[in-house]
Design an enzyme around this catalytic site. Structure first.
Site, PDB file in Angstrom:
ATOM      1  N   LYS A 157       0.919  -1.144  -0.028  1.00 39.57           N
ATOM      2  CA  LYS A 157      -0.057  -0.057   0.201  1.00 39.57           C
ATOM      3  C   LYS A 157       0.886   1.138   0.090  1.00 39.57           C
ATOM      4  CE  LYS A 157      -0.812   0.749   4.835  1.00 39.57           C
ATOM      5  NZ  LYS A 157      -0.273   1.760   5.162  1.00 39.57           N
ATOM      6  N   LYS A 191      -1.307 -11.590   9.591  1.00 38.26           N
ATOM      7  CA  LYS A 191      -0.989 -11.866  11.059  1.00 38.26           C
ATOM      8  C   LYS A 191      -1.990 -13.013  11.416  1.00 38.26           C
ATOM      9  CE  LYS A 191      -0.088  -7.123  12.401  1.00 38.26           C
ATOM     10  NZ  LYS A 191       0.895  -7.038  13.028  1.00 38.26           N
ATOM     11  N   GLU A 225      -1.199   2.289  18.662  1.00 34.36           N
ATOM     12  CA  GLU A 225       0.300   2.576  18.530  1.00 34.36           C
ATOM     13  C   GLU A 225       0.818   3.341  19.515  1.00 34.36           C
ATOM     14  OE1 GLU A 225       1.980   1.802  14.381  1.00 34.36           O
ATOM     15  OE2 GLU A 225       0.278   3.213  13.987  1.00 34.36           O
ATOM     16  N   HIS A 249      -6.351  -1.868   6.867  1.00 31.09           N
ATOM     17  CA  HIS A 249      -6.327  -2.984   8.139  1.00 31.09           C
ATOM     18  C   HIS A 249      -7.423  -2.966   9.138  1.00 31.09           C
ATOM     19  CE1 HIS A 249      -2.162  -2.331   7.136  1.00 31.09           C
ATOM     20  NE2 HIS A 249      -1.857  -1.805   7.993  1.00 31.09           N
TER      21      HIS A 249
END
Ligand code: BG6
Length: 519
Positions: A157, A191, A225, A249
């Site tokens: 991306k 993941k 984050e 995401h």
């Protein structure tokens, strides 16, 4: 994951932008891990391509450095690094020059001849996005796109910056490659814990019957984050949290949580069910954006005892930047399963901890049997999937508190990967690279998925543009974001599920600083 069950076909991975951070930090360490876990074929080559005038051994040195620092299995496989590096080559080439792409073509032919086979040719774009078109054109010019079975292109991306630019990019890509040759990476789909949402829902009879509007009050997805934008200010200034994280995401996680059961575990079947979710998301009008979306930007503050800068003082960032480093949105999915169940999504940088979770809150029981005195500490049933760190699933429920009186207390059951499997999950890039080599597109974004995701967020981007200058900065680094983010959910009488703040070392980072991969 050690296997000798099967081996993929001979493969050459051409990495454009081989001198960059992504190759060093993620790609070659992941390839090393695949190598040591015995997943790579006997004949494989990593051919780094870059304009940087590196000698082959200088490139190998860089790969060695990256593997030593970042590979998951390096410590127990130190002795295998030398053998791995035998598979690494470098080609200094200017992608814009057709002759130099011809030299790539003849190098690939030589490798195939040496192996006496037609190998897979994987073209990995680890370059800045503005290079993609040139490379695609050059590959087409050199006919390296022609073999639909063996030639594959991998892209990182951003896939455009709004709907129109994504459509343009897809048009350009599909004029040179068939969709079956295109692998658009969303590293969240690699993941283990994100894929486990599928296993959890569709391999168990227990949860799916209550997975709908009759039992679920609302769903939350939080990707927090602790890091700021680090060295990526110049990119981030044009992206912002909505484009950088939610468009890809968080919406992908939402699709996995909300999709209908697929008939088969097969790439297009799964991608069809996911795109159905995106198509069913209720479009937001300009007037609704003010109530259904919140944005923020961090000011200076304290994180883990360290003073950190405000976003506007980060390298590459304008001193009066209007870019959001936090975004929260509320969505509805208009179908039978989810009608009127709100999905709250939020993400931000410089929040108190690094955590990615999906939390489902269930409705209260339809009739309360127990007296009010028993319910003093009542809490709703909740299911929380921790996607990182401390990967696992928790279920909160009520139990009778020990004692002579009927009193209910919240308790929980939990599963963690570490305890159950005694190992940490592989890195997302290992899974994704292996899938490209195997030709499995399940975990990659199809063109219509990308466009449908842009359709969801473009009205928000447009409304924010029209609303003019936001009052930034509006949250302190080290806190859970701006007040508007709280208001967005509080207005509905709900609140964000607050995950525990995990120190870096506890988060399984071995004292390493959390570092954002290239976007
Ligand atoms: C990337 C974003 O896609 O994902 C970054 O561009 C972000 O800004 C990163 O830091 C987060 O990934 P992870 O795997 O660390 O949660």
């Amino acid at each position: 994951m050690t296997t000798t069950e099967f081996k993929p076909e001979p493969t050459t991975i051409v990495i454009f932008g081989a001198g960059g951070d992504l190759t060093w930090r993620k790609l070659t360490p992941a390839l090393f891990d695949l190598y040591t876990d015995n997943w790579l074929p006997e004949h494989f080559k990593i051919l780094g391509v870059d304009i940087k005038p590196l000698k082959e051994d200088e490139f190998c040195e860089r790969v060695r450095d990256g593997v030593t620092k970042f590979a998951r299995t390096y410590k127990e496989n130190e002795g295998k690094l030398g053998d791995f590096l035998i598979h690494v080559d470098y080609l200094c080439a200017d992608f814009k020059n057709p002759q130099e792409i011809e030299s790539l073509a003849s190098r690939l032919t030589d490798i195939d001849q040496e192996w006496d086979t037609q190998a897979n040719h994987i073209f990995y774009q680890a370059t800045p996005p503005e290079m993609v078109e040139t490379i695609v054109q050059q590959l087409a010019h050199a006919h390296l796109n022609r073999d639909r079975k063996h030639a594959r292109i991998v892209l990182e991306k951003p896939f455009g910056h709004d709907l129109a630019s994504a459509q343009e990019l897809n048009g350009m890509l599909t004029s040179a490659f068939a969709e079956s040759q295109i692998y658009r990476i969303d590293h969240y789909l690699g993941k283990e814990t994100v894929q486990n949402i599928l296993a959890f829902r569709f391999a168990n009879a227990l949860f799916e019957p209550i997975w709908d509007r009759r039992y679920i009050d609302h769903v939350q997805i939080t990707v927090a984050e602790r890091v700021g934008v680090e060295h990526r200010g110049a990119y981030y200034e044009h992206a912002g949290a909505l484009r950088d994280m939610i468009q890809n995401h968080l919406l992908q996680i939402l699709c996995l949580v909300a999709m209908e059961p697929p008939v088969l575990f097969e790439a297009d079947e799964i991608r069809n069910r996911k795109v159905d979710v995106l198509h069913a998301i209720r479009p937001m009008s300009q007037e609704q954006v003010i109530h259904y979306a919140a944005r923020g930007q961090y000011s200076e503050g304290w994180i883990q005892g360290e003073r950190v800068n405000q976003y506007r003082a980060e390298p590459g960032v304008s001193s009066n930047s209007q870019t959001e480093t936090y975004a929260a949105i509320k969505l509805f999915i208009d179908n039978w399963r989810w009608q009127d169940v709100p999905f709250y999504l939020r993400t931000g940088k410089r929040l108190p901890t690094k955590v990615s979770i999906m939390s489902i809150e269930f409705r209260p029981v339809p009739h309360q049997t127990f007296p009010a005195t028993a319910l003093a500490s009542w809490e709703p049933n909740r299911l929380i999937a921790y996607m990182q760190p401390r990967e696992g699933i928790h279920i909160d429920f009520l139990a009778k508190h020990p004692g002579p009186r009927m009193r209910l207390s919240p308790v929980n059951m939990h599963f963690t990967y570490q305890e159950a499997f005694q190992s940490s999950p592989p890195e997302a890039y290992e899974t994704l690279l292996l899938d490209v080599i195997l030709g499995d597109q399940t975990l990659f974004m199809r063109d219509d998925q990308v466009e449908a995701a842009w359709k969801v967020i473009t009205p928000i981007l447009d409304a924010w543009q029209d609303q003019g200058r936001p009052n930034f900065p509006n949250y302190t680094a080290g806190t859970w974001g701006p007040e508007m983010g709280e208001v967005l959910i509080a207005r509905d009488g709900r609140s964000w599920f607050e995950p525990p703040v995990i120190e870096d070392d506890e988060a399984g980072m071995g004292g390493k600083k959390e570092v954002a991969p290239e976007g």
